[in-house]
Design an enzyme around this catalytic site. Structure first.
Site, PDB file in Angstrom:
ATOM      1  N   ASN A   1       0.805  -1.217   0.000  1.00 39.28           N
ATOM      2  CA  ASN A   1       0.000   0.000   0.000  1.00 39.28           C
ATOM      3  C   ASN A   1       0.846   1.278   0.000  1.00 39.28           C
ATOM      4  O   ASN A   1       0.824   2.056  -0.961  1.00 39.28           O
ATOM      5  CB  ASN A   1      -0.936  -0.106   1.218  1.00 39.28           C
ATOM      6  CG  ASN A   1      -1.829   1.083   1.435  1.00 39.28           C
ATOM      7  OD1 ASN A   1      -1.507   2.190   1.061  1.00 39.28           O
ATOM      8  ND2 ASN A   1      -2.962   0.847   2.077  1.00 39.28           N
ATOM      9  N   TRP A   2       1.630   1.514   1.071  1.00 40.69           N
ATOM     10  CA  TRP A   2       2.291   2.827   1.101  1.00 40.69           C
ATOM     11  C   TRP A   2       3.475   2.869   0.148  1.00 40.69           C
ATOM     12  O   TRP A   2       3.808   3.929  -0.368  1.00 40.69           O
ATOM     13  CB  TRP A   2       2.581   3.327   2.510  1.00 40.69           C
ATOM     14  CG  TRP A   2       3.681   2.731   3.335  1.00 40.69           C
ATOM     15  CD1 TRP A   2       4.096   1.451   3.376  1.00 40.69           C
ATOM     16  CD2 TRP A   2       4.491   3.458   4.287  1.00 40.69           C
ATOM     17  NE1 TRP A   2       5.100   1.316   4.299  1.00 40.69           N
ATOM     18  CE2 TRP A   2       5.370   2.521   4.875  1.00 40.69           C
ATOM     19  CE3 TRP A   2       4.553   4.779   4.706  1.00 40.69           C
ATOM     20  CZ2 TRP A   2       6.305   2.882   5.863  1.00 40.69           C
ATOM     21  CZ3 TRP A   2       5.481   5.134   5.689  1.00 40.69           C
ATOM     22  CH2 TRP A   2       6.339   4.204   6.245  1.00 40.69           C
ATOM     23  N   ASP A   3       4.083   1.706  -0.104  1.00 39.97           N
ATOM     24  CA  ASP A   3       5.118   1.685  -1.153  1.00 39.97           C
ATOM     25  C   ASP A   3       4.549   2.240  -2.458  1.00 39.97           C
ATOM     26  O   ASP A   3       5.174   3.069  -3.125  1.00 39.97           O
ATOM     27  CB  ASP A   3       5.593   0.249  -1.419  1.00 39.97           C
ATOM     28  CG  ASP A   3       6.399  -0.333  -0.273  1.00 39.97           C
ATOM     29  OD1 ASP A   3       5.789  -0.657   0.760  1.00 39.97           O
ATOM     30  OD2 ASP A   3       7.638  -0.447  -0.411  1.00 39.97           O
TER      31      ASP A   3
ATOM     32  N   TYR B   1       7.146 -15.077  -0.090  1.00 41.34           N
ATOM     33  CA  TYR B   1       6.799 -14.209   1.039  1.00 41.34           C
ATOM     34  C   TYR B   1       5.918 -14.952   2.038  1.00 41.34           C
ATOM     35  O   TYR B   1       5.019 -15.710   1.659  1.00 41.34           O
ATOM     36  CB  TYR B   1       6.065 -12.955   0.532  1.00 41.34           C
ATOM     37  CG  TYR B   1       5.696 -11.989   1.636  1.00 41.34           C
ATOM     38  CD1 TYR B   1       6.643 -11.118   2.162  1.00 41.34           C
ATOM     39  CD2 TYR B   1       4.407 -11.970   2.167  1.00 41.34           C
ATOM     40  CE1 TYR B   1       6.307 -10.240   3.194  1.00 41.34           C
ATOM     41  CE2 TYR B   1       4.068 -11.089   3.193  1.00 41.34           C
ATOM     42  CZ  TYR B   1       5.025 -10.229   3.708  1.00 41.34           C
ATOM     43  OH  TYR B   1       4.697  -9.366   4.708  1.00 41.34           O
TER      44      TYR B   1
ATOM     45  N   GLN C   1      -2.190   0.242   5.975  1.00 41.41           N
ATOM     46  CA  GLN C   1      -0.820   0.754   6.106  1.00 41.41           C
ATOM     47  C   GLN C   1      -0.936   2.275   6.101  1.00 41.41           C
ATOM     48  O   GLN C   1      -2.008   2.809   5.835  1.00 41.41           O
ATOM     49  CB  GLN C   1       0.055   0.248   4.943  1.00 41.41           C
ATOM     50  CG  GLN C   1       1.189  -0.623   5.430  1.00 41.41           C
ATOM     51  CD  GLN C   1       2.178  -1.015   4.354  1.00 41.41           C
ATOM     52  OE1 GLN C   1       1.945  -0.833   3.165  1.00 41.41           O
ATOM     53  NE2 GLN C   1       3.285  -1.581   4.784  1.00 41.41           N
TER      54      GLN C   1
ATOM     55  N   GLY D   1       3.941   0.313   9.080  1.00 47.30           N
ATOM     56  CA  GLY D   1       5.039   0.243   8.129  1.00 47.30           C
ATOM     57  C   GLY D   1       6.395   0.187   8.815  1.00 47.30           C
ATOM     58  O   GLY D   1       7.404  -0.034   8.172  1.00 47.30           O
TER      59      GLY D   1
ATOM     60  N   ASP E   1       7.687  -1.861  11.258  1.00 43.11           N
ATOM     61  CA  ASP E   1       7.319  -3.104  11.939  1.00 43.11           C
ATOM     62  C   ASP E   1       7.963  -3.341  13.304  1.00 43.11           C
ATOM     63  O   ASP E   1       7.300  -3.727  14.249  1.00 43.11           O
ATOM     64  CB  ASP E   1       7.683  -4.306  11.058  1.00 43.11           C
ATOM     65  CG  ASP E   1       7.128  -4.221   9.650  1.00 43.11           C
ATOM     66  OD1 ASP E   1       6.459  -3.228   9.316  1.00 43.11           O
ATOM     67  OD2 ASP E   1       7.364  -5.159   8.889  1.00 43.11           O
TER      68      ASP E   1
ATOM     69  N   TYR F   1      16.503  -2.909  10.404  1.00 43.87           N
ATOM     70  CA  TYR F   1      15.181  -2.534   9.876  1.00 43.87           C
ATOM     71  C   TYR F   1      14.720  -1.187  10.459  1.00 43.87           C
ATOM     72  O   TYR F   1      15.320  -0.179  10.150  1.00 43.87           O
ATOM     73  CB  TYR F   1      14.226  -3.695  10.168  1.00 43.87           C
ATOM     74  CG  TYR F   1      13.115  -3.916   9.182  1.00 43.87           C
ATOM     75  CD1 TYR F   1      13.289  -3.769   7.823  1.00 43.87           C
ATOM     76  CD2 TYR F   1      11.846  -4.296   9.620  1.00 43.87           C
ATOM     77  CE1 TYR F   1      12.238  -4.008   6.929  1.00 43.87           C
ATOM     78  CE2 TYR F   1      10.792  -4.546   8.737  1.00 43.87           C
ATOM     79  CZ  TYR F   1      11.000  -4.393   7.390  1.00 43.87           C
ATOM     80  OH  TYR F   1       9.962  -4.619   6.522  1.00 43.87           O
TER      81      TYR F   1
ATOM     82  N   GLU G   1      17.022  -0.804   0.260  1.00 42.61           N
ATOM     83  CA  GLU G   1      15.789  -0.658   1.044  1.00 42.61           C
ATOM     84  C   GLU G   1      15.993   0.373   2.158  1.00 42.61           C
ATOM     85  O   GLU G   1      15.120   1.203   2.406  1.00 42.61           O
ATOM     86  CB  GLU G   1      15.409  -2.020   1.636  1.00 42.61           C
ATOM     87  CG  GLU G   1      14.073  -2.025   2.366  1.00 42.61           C
ATOM     88  CD  GLU G   1      13.679  -3.410   2.866  1.00 42.61           C
ATOM     89  OE1 GLU G   1      14.511  -4.344   2.775  1.00 42.61           O
ATOM     90  OE2 GLU G   1      12.534  -3.549   3.348  1.00 42.61           O
TER      91      GLU G   1
HETATM   92  C1  DGY Z   1       7.311  -7.299   5.977  1.00 48.14           C
HETATM   93  O1  DGY Z   1       6.809  -8.397   5.785  1.00 48.14           O
HETATM   94  O2  DGY Z   1       8.477  -7.138   6.344  1.00 48.14           O
HETATM   95  C2  DGY Z   1       6.522  -6.096   5.708  1.00 48.14           C
HETATM   96  O3  DGY Z   1       7.112  -4.990   6.302  1.00 48.14           O
HETATM   97  C3  DGY Z   1       5.102  -6.240   6.141  1.00 48.14           C
HETATM   98  O4  DGY Z   1       4.377  -5.200   5.551  1.00 48.14           O
END
Ligand code: DGY
Length: 418
Positions: free
Chosen positions: A32-34, A79, A99, A157, A159, A343, A387
């Protein structure tokens, strides 16, 4: 290849047919926010593609107005947690949480650049944005406090921000779902959230799935409930941008409703300022207090147009710059919880910098805005379109060839030309 060509090539390579994955393998769906930031990046060279990004994200919108965090347009084994864990029978499948709502800001941005030729596309999107902002109000602030609640760290976002540590302690680590992380197969585990955090993340998903994704029950039952300063500031900004769209496409009643939400939010977000820490903080809606951890989210009220403490916030950033710390670390580098490569516990994120720089500029603090913008460009120039970036040694970390980093580089590159 020029820098602009390199950034455009990343968006093109991550294009999966009208939507852009954040990066290959690590994040193989539409986030979403990406996508909101990526749409603004596309708008620097391809308006049709910018609108498509937003339209494809809205293919995942629910009838109640939720725009989910992930739209699973095409299957991928890369994923976790995939659609089966979320258990949401929709086409396309989606996750069941939001998000940060950057979308109205992105739509206004694309329209203003595109001009008259963009009106038909924006007009078609507008009612969906209205529905989404009503969702935030009804699902996450039914008592009309002016602050929306966040029920899962993924919704922010950010996390694994240390701001969630104490509130997450209330979430049990048992899960019904077997945890089969894929992220640590793609990037170094030292850059990612820890295992115990994933257990709590998945516990919450199991709990919410058990309610049938019922917004009222989720809000009642969640053992994690915060008024995230980042989400609330981004939403206030988005309300202002939605109001600008409503001037063109909306009714007088819609404009009045949005304006009254803005007035309420201005007051209550101002109340997230903490004088002792000199920062905007998140409120723990279960424990009640402000969470005493300075994070980059605490600069985002500037982006929301709250400028009362702009000078103090700029001074903090300037002081970090004088010490040679890469701007803007996601966690205060003097905090015990700071980890420069993990992160959201320290690394620099280009999208957050773009919002902070914009807020500083709008507050009239051009010198600090320039520092943040040029520092972002320096990190990307030296380390590539990563990233995120280590604020101590400037290494690029996490996923590579990252869409939103490329998008922000295009935006900041243009701004630097002006
Ligand atoms: C992740 O899986 O790392 C993401 O940040 C979840 O949106």
């Amino acid at each position: 290849m020029s820098r602009i060509e390199a950034a455009r090539a990343i968006l093109a390579a991550n294009d999966r047919g009208g939507y852009t994955v954040p990066t290959n393998r690590l994040y193989p769906f539409q986030w979403n926010w990406d996508s909101a930031f990526v749409a603004m990046g596309w708008a620097t060279f391809d308006f049709d593609r910018a609108w498509r990004e937003i339209e494809r994200l809205l293919e995942g919108q629910w009838e109640d107005g939720l725009v989910p965090q992930i739209v699973f347009h095409a299957p991928s084994e890369d994923y976790f947690p995939g659609p089966a864990v979320w258990g949401i029978a929709r086409t396309p499948p989606t996750s069941g949480i939001p998000q940060p709502p950057v979308l109205a800001t992105a739509a206004r941005f694309v329209l203003e650049r595109h001009g008259e030729d963009g009106i038909a596309r924006a007009r078609a999107i507008y009612p969906k944005l209205i529905a989404n902002h009503l969702w935030w109000q009804h699902a996450r602030d039914p008592d009309d406090t002016g602050l929306v609640a966040t029920l899962h760290p993924w919704e922010t976002g950010m996390d694994n921000s240390p701001a969630w540590d104490a509130a997450l302690e209330r979430v049990p680590t048992e899960t019904q779902t077997e945890i089969r992380r894929r992220d640590t197969g793609h990037v170094d585990a030292a850059f990612r959230p820890r295992g115990v955090e994933y257990q709590r993340f998945i516990h919450l998903v199991d709990l919410f799935r058990g309610t049938g994704w019922d917004a009222v029950r989720m809000l009642q039952l969640s053992p994690f409930k915060v008024a995230d300063v980042g989400t609330n500031a981004i939403l206030l900004r988005a309300e202002r941008d939605l109001l600008a769209l409503a001037e063109r496409f909306g009714t007088a009643e819609e404009r009045d409703t949005i304006a009254s939400r803005i007035a309420r939010k201005e007051t209550v977000i101002a109340g997230l300022w903490d004088e002792p820490l000199g920062h905007y903080l998140t409120r723990d809606l279960i424990g009640g207090g402000l969470i005493p951890v300075r994070t980059s989210a605490g600069f985002l009220p500037l982006f929301a147009g709250l400028h009362d403490h702009a000078a103090a916030l700029a001074e903090r950033i300037d002081a970090w710059r004088r010490r040679g710390i890469g701007l803007v670390p996601s966690t205060d580098p003097d905090a015990a919880s700071f980890e420069p490569q993990r992160y959201w516990r320290g690394p620099v994120w280009a999208v957050v910098n773009w919002m902070i720089a914009r807020g500083l500029r709008e507050a009239g603090l051009d010198a600090t805005a320039d520092s943040v913008a040029s520092e972002t460009r320096r990190l990307i120039g030296d380390a590539g379109f990563s990233e995120y970036f280590n604020p101590i040694d400037s290494a690029g970390i996490g996923g590579g060839t990252f869409s939103w980093t490329a998008a922000i580089d295009l935006l900041l590159g243009e701004e630097a030309q002006r």
